[in-house]
Design a protein around this motif. Structure first.
Motif, PDB file in Angstrom:
ATOM      1  N   LEU A   1      66.288   4.039  56.962  1.00 49.30           N
ATOM      2  CA  LEU A   1      67.479   4.877  56.850  1.00 49.30           C
ATOM      3  C   LEU A   1      67.475   6.015  57.862  1.00 49.30           C
ATOM      4  O   LEU A   1      68.412   6.805  57.920  1.00 49.30           O
ATOM      5  CB  LEU A   1      67.592   5.457  55.437  1.00 49.30           C
ATOM      6  CG  LEU A   1      67.956   4.477  54.320  1.00 49.30           C
ATOM      7  CD1 LEU A   1      67.897   5.162  52.966  1.00 49.30           C
ATOM      8  CD2 LEU A   1      69.336   3.884  54.549  1.00 49.30           C
ATOM      9  N   LYS A   2      66.396   6.093  58.655  1.00 43.42           N
ATOM     10  CA  LYS A   2      66.254   7.123  59.699  1.00 43.42           C
ATOM     11  C   LYS A   2      66.314   8.524  59.122  1.00 43.42           C
ATOM     12  O   LYS A   2      66.930   9.434  59.690  1.00 43.42           O
ATOM     13  CB  LYS A   2      67.313   6.927  60.786  1.00 43.42           C
ATOM     14  CG  LYS A   2      67.190   5.598  61.524  1.00 43.42           C
ATOM     15  CD  LYS A   2      68.231   5.461  62.615  1.00 43.42           C
ATOM     16  CE  LYS A   2      68.067   4.128  63.348  1.00 43.42           C
ATOM     17  NZ  LYS A   2      69.079   3.948  64.428  1.00 43.42           N
ATOM     18  N   LEU A   3      65.675   8.690  57.961  1.00 42.15           N
ATOM     19  CA  LEU A   3      65.557  10.009  57.355  1.00 42.15           C
ATOM     20  C   LEU A   3      64.252  10.652  57.819  1.00 42.15           C
ATOM     21  O   LEU A   3      63.202  10.017  57.798  1.00 42.15           O
ATOM     22  CB  LEU A   3      65.565   9.907  55.827  1.00 42.15           C
ATOM     23  CG  LEU A   3      66.821   9.311  55.178  1.00 42.15           C
ATOM     24  CD1 LEU A   3      66.602   9.148  53.682  1.00 42.15           C
ATOM     25  CD2 LEU A   3      68.034  10.183  55.451  1.00 42.15           C
ATOM     26  N   GLU A   4      64.337  11.894  58.244  1.00 44.13           N
ATOM     27  CA  GLU A   4      63.150  12.627  58.647  1.00 44.13           C
ATOM     28  C   GLU A   4      62.649  13.411  57.435  1.00 44.13           C
ATOM     29  O   GLU A   4      63.244  14.409  57.052  1.00 44.13           O
ATOM     30  CB  GLU A   4      63.473  13.570  59.810  1.00 44.13           C
ATOM     31  CG  GLU A   4      63.877  12.862  61.095  1.00 44.13           C
ATOM     32  CD  GLU A   4      62.709  12.094  61.712  1.00 44.13           C
ATOM     33  OE1 GLU A   4      61.549  12.502  61.482  1.00 44.13           O
ATOM     34  OE2 GLU A   4      62.963  11.108  62.409  1.00 44.13           O
TER      35      GLU A   4
ATOM     36  N   THR B   1      62.705   4.901  53.381  1.00 46.09           N
ATOM     37  CA  THR B   1      63.164   6.108  54.059  1.00 46.09           C
ATOM     38  C   THR B   1      63.146   5.939  55.573  1.00 46.09           C
ATOM     39  O   THR B   1      63.986   6.505  56.274  1.00 46.09           O
ATOM     40  CB  THR B   1      62.307   7.317  53.659  1.00 46.09           C
ATOM     41  OG1 THR B   1      60.923   7.024  53.932  1.00 46.09           O
ATOM     42  CG2 THR B   1      62.470   7.629  52.184  1.00 46.09           C
TER      43      THR B   1
ATOM     44  N   LEU C   1      72.088  10.448  51.409  1.00 52.65           N
ATOM     45  CA  LEU C   1      71.473  11.472  52.243  1.00 52.65           C
ATOM     46  C   LEU C   1      71.800  11.264  53.711  1.00 52.65           C
ATOM     47  O   LEU C   1      72.073  12.221  54.436  1.00 52.65           O
ATOM     48  CB  LEU C   1      69.950  11.478  52.034  1.00 52.65           C
ATOM     49  CG  LEU C   1      69.491  11.874  50.632  1.00 52.65           C
ATOM     50  CD1 LEU C   1      67.988  11.684  50.504  1.00 52.65           C
ATOM     51  CD2 LEU C   1      69.859  13.318  50.340  1.00 52.65           C
ATOM     52  N   SER C   2      71.775  10.003  54.148  1.00 55.01           N
ATOM     53  CA  SER C   2      72.050   9.725  55.554  1.00 55.01           C
ATOM     54  C   SER C   2      73.519   9.955  55.892  1.00 55.01           C
ATOM     55  O   SER C   2      73.861  10.238  57.036  1.00 55.01           O
ATOM     56  CB  SER C   2      71.653   8.287  55.905  1.00 55.01           C
ATOM     57  OG  SER C   2      72.386   7.359  55.157  1.00 55.01           O
ATOM     58  N   ARG C   3      74.421   9.847  54.890  1.00 51.00           N
ATOM     59  CA  ARG C   3      75.848  10.058  55.129  1.00 51.00           C
ATOM     60  C   ARG C   3      76.244  11.524  55.016  1.00 51.00           C
ATOM     61  O   ARG C   3      77.318  11.922  55.449  1.00 51.00           O
ATOM     62  CB  ARG C   3      76.679   9.251  54.119  1.00 51.00           C
ATOM     63  CG  ARG C   3      76.493   7.745  54.196  1.00 51.00           C
ATOM     64  CD  ARG C   3      77.412   7.077  53.192  1.00 51.00           C
ATOM     65  NE  ARG C   3      77.089   5.669  53.025  1.00 51.00           N
ATOM     66  CZ  ARG C   3      77.025   5.065  51.854  1.00 51.00           C
ATOM     67  NH1 ARG C   3      77.234   5.744  50.756  1.00 51.00           N
ATOM     68  NH2 ARG C   3      76.735   3.782  51.778  1.00 51.00           N
TER      69      ARG C   3
ATOM     70  N   ASN D   1      74.875  14.185  56.279  1.00 56.17           N
ATOM     71  CA  ASN D   1      74.350  15.045  57.326  1.00 56.17           C
ATOM     72  C   ASN D   1      73.083  15.757  56.865  1.00 56.17           C
ATOM     73  O   ASN D   1      72.791  16.875  57.293  1.00 56.17           O
ATOM     74  CB  ASN D   1      75.401  16.082  57.765  1.00 56.17           C
ATOM     75  CG  ASN D   1      75.194  16.529  59.195  1.00 56.17           C
ATOM     76  OD1 ASN D   1      74.626  15.789  59.994  1.00 56.17           O
ATOM     77  ND2 ASN D   1      75.645  17.726  59.526  1.00 56.17           N
TER      78      ASN D   1
ATOM     79  N   ARG E   1      69.783  14.416  57.054  1.00 57.89           N
ATOM     80  CA  ARG E   1      68.757  13.460  57.468  1.00 57.89           C
ATOM     81  C   ARG E   1      67.373  14.103  57.541  1.00 57.89           C
ATOM     82  O   ARG E   1      66.372  13.405  57.578  1.00 57.89           O
ATOM     83  CB  ARG E   1      69.125  12.855  58.828  1.00 57.89           C
ATOM     84  CG  ARG E   1      70.383  11.998  58.775  1.00 57.89           C
ATOM     85  CD  ARG E   1      70.712  11.400  60.132  1.00 57.89           C
ATOM     86  NE  ARG E   1      71.907  10.570  60.084  1.00 57.89           N
ATOM     87  CZ  ARG E   1      71.909   9.304  59.717  1.00 57.89           C
ATOM     88  NH1 ARG E   1      70.781   8.711  59.373  1.00 57.89           N
ATOM     89  NH2 ARG E   1      73.025   8.607  59.694  1.00 57.89           N
ATOM     90  N   ASN E   2      67.340  15.424  57.582  1.00 61.96           N
ATOM     91  CA  ASN E   2      66.059  16.128  57.624  1.00 61.96           C
ATOM     92  C   ASN E   2      65.751  16.675  56.234  1.00 61.96           C
ATOM     93  O   ASN E   2      66.367  17.637  55.772  1.00 61.96           O
ATOM     94  CB  ASN E   2      66.097  17.263  58.650  1.00 61.96           C
ATOM     95  CG  ASN E   2      66.289  16.752  60.063  1.00 61.96           C
ATOM     96  OD1 ASN E   2      65.656  15.787  60.460  1.00 61.96           O
ATOM     97  ND2 ASN E   2      67.170  17.389  60.823  1.00 61.96           N
TER      98      ASN E   2
ATOM     99  N   GLU F   1      71.154   6.181  50.234  1.00 61.55           N
ATOM    100  CA  GLU F   1      72.117   6.123  51.324  1.00 61.55           C
ATOM    101  C   GLU F   1      72.934   7.395  51.451  1.00 61.55           C
ATOM    102  O   GLU F   1      73.371   7.764  52.542  1.00 61.55           O
ATOM    103  CB  GLU F   1      73.053   4.924  51.156  1.00 61.55           C
ATOM    104  CG  GLU F   1      72.371   3.566  51.322  1.00 61.55           C
ATOM    105  CD  GLU F   1      71.598   3.137  50.078  1.00 61.55           C
ATOM    106  OE1 GLU F   1      71.696   3.851  49.047  1.00 61.55           O
ATOM    107  OE2 GLU F   1      70.917   2.112  50.126  1.00 61.55           O
TER     108      GLU F   1
END
Length: 255
Positions: A173-176, A170, A138-140, A142, A144-145, A136
């Motif tokens: 969590l909308k991680l690219e 992943t 990583l998504s917080r 900034n 995400r890529n 989590e």
């Protein structure tokens, strides 16, 4: 544009050890400058690098609740304090998240990091993020890529299963993530057939490649017990040669 390398895996698999070894690799290969972020509440990456931490992001959060110096906005003061919190070394800087805001909450600390990460990222070729067990952060933050996600497992069925699950979450969590890898740590040599079967099944079933298998090493254990920096390990040692070969394959494959 900075390339982000994130490490994930259940607790006790050796994510921080792998982060320290990865930092040694990037410095040795002159893939610098690097920003290393210790995002684990139980921060100890600095200990493997023999570095003293004076200020953490969690401490900055507490300071921001007090009075701000006259002539500065809260955002300006926060940015100044974050830059002061960076531990500057040859080829890399280290930032430590520190303790969360409260039980299980990292919201404010991550918000402050996210606000300055874009500016910080401009100064580095690579960013290494040593996470705690979840993803989590990583998504917080900034971030995400992700260019490289290294999912670290110990040589156990439960560790391999957890790595498999992390590979699956992943998406929600909308991680690219461009490439994700399974890295098995502290494995017996030779690798037992049953363990190899678990590894092969996890890689086949999930959207990840096998980065490699790193053997259990008394040298790493002794280095940690002595308090000496992992950056001082000899590149001619067996474990470092093995680790560098794994990372060479990852970065050559992605280039």
């Amino acid at each position: 544009m900075s390339k982000v390398i994130a490490l994930a895996g259940k607790g006790g698999t050796g994510k921080t050890t792998t982060s320290a070894l990865l930092l040694k690799y990037l410095v040795a290969r002159k893939m610098t400058p690097i920003l290393a972020v210790d995002a684990d509440a139980n921060a100890n990456l600095n200990e493997l690098l023999d570095l003293n931490v004076q200020t953490t992001l969690g401490q900055i959060r507490k300071e921001l609740k007090g009075d701000i110096p006259s002539g500065m906005t809260r955002d300006q003061y926060m940015e100044m304090k974050i830059h002061q919190a960076l531990i500057e070394e040859t080829g890399f800087d280290l930032m430590v998240m520190g303790q969360p805001d409260g039980p299980g909450c990292y919201c404010a600390a991550n918000q402050y990091l996210a606000m300055t990460m874009d500016k910080l990222a401009e100064n580095y070729q690579y960013i290494i993020v040593d996470n705690e067990a979840g993803m989590e952060h990583l998504s917080r933050m900034n971030l995400r890529n992700i260019d490289y996600l290294l999912i670290v497992s110990d040589p156990s069925a439960r560790g391999i299963m957890t790595a498999r699950r992390i590979a699956d979450i992943t998406g929600p969590l909308k991680l690219e993530i461009k490439r994700q890898y399974l890295l098995v740590n502290r494995a017996p040599d030779p690798v037992p057939p049953a363990l190899q079967t678990k590894i092969d099944e996890a890689v086949a079933e999930a959207d990840m490649d096998l980065a490699g298998i790193i053997s259990s090493s008394d040298e790493l254990i002794n280095q940690e017990l002595s308090g000496a920096s992992y950056l001082e390990l000899s590149e001619g040692s067996k474990v470092i040669e093995q680790v560098f070969a794994v990372f060479d394959a990852i970065f050559d494959d992605a280039s």
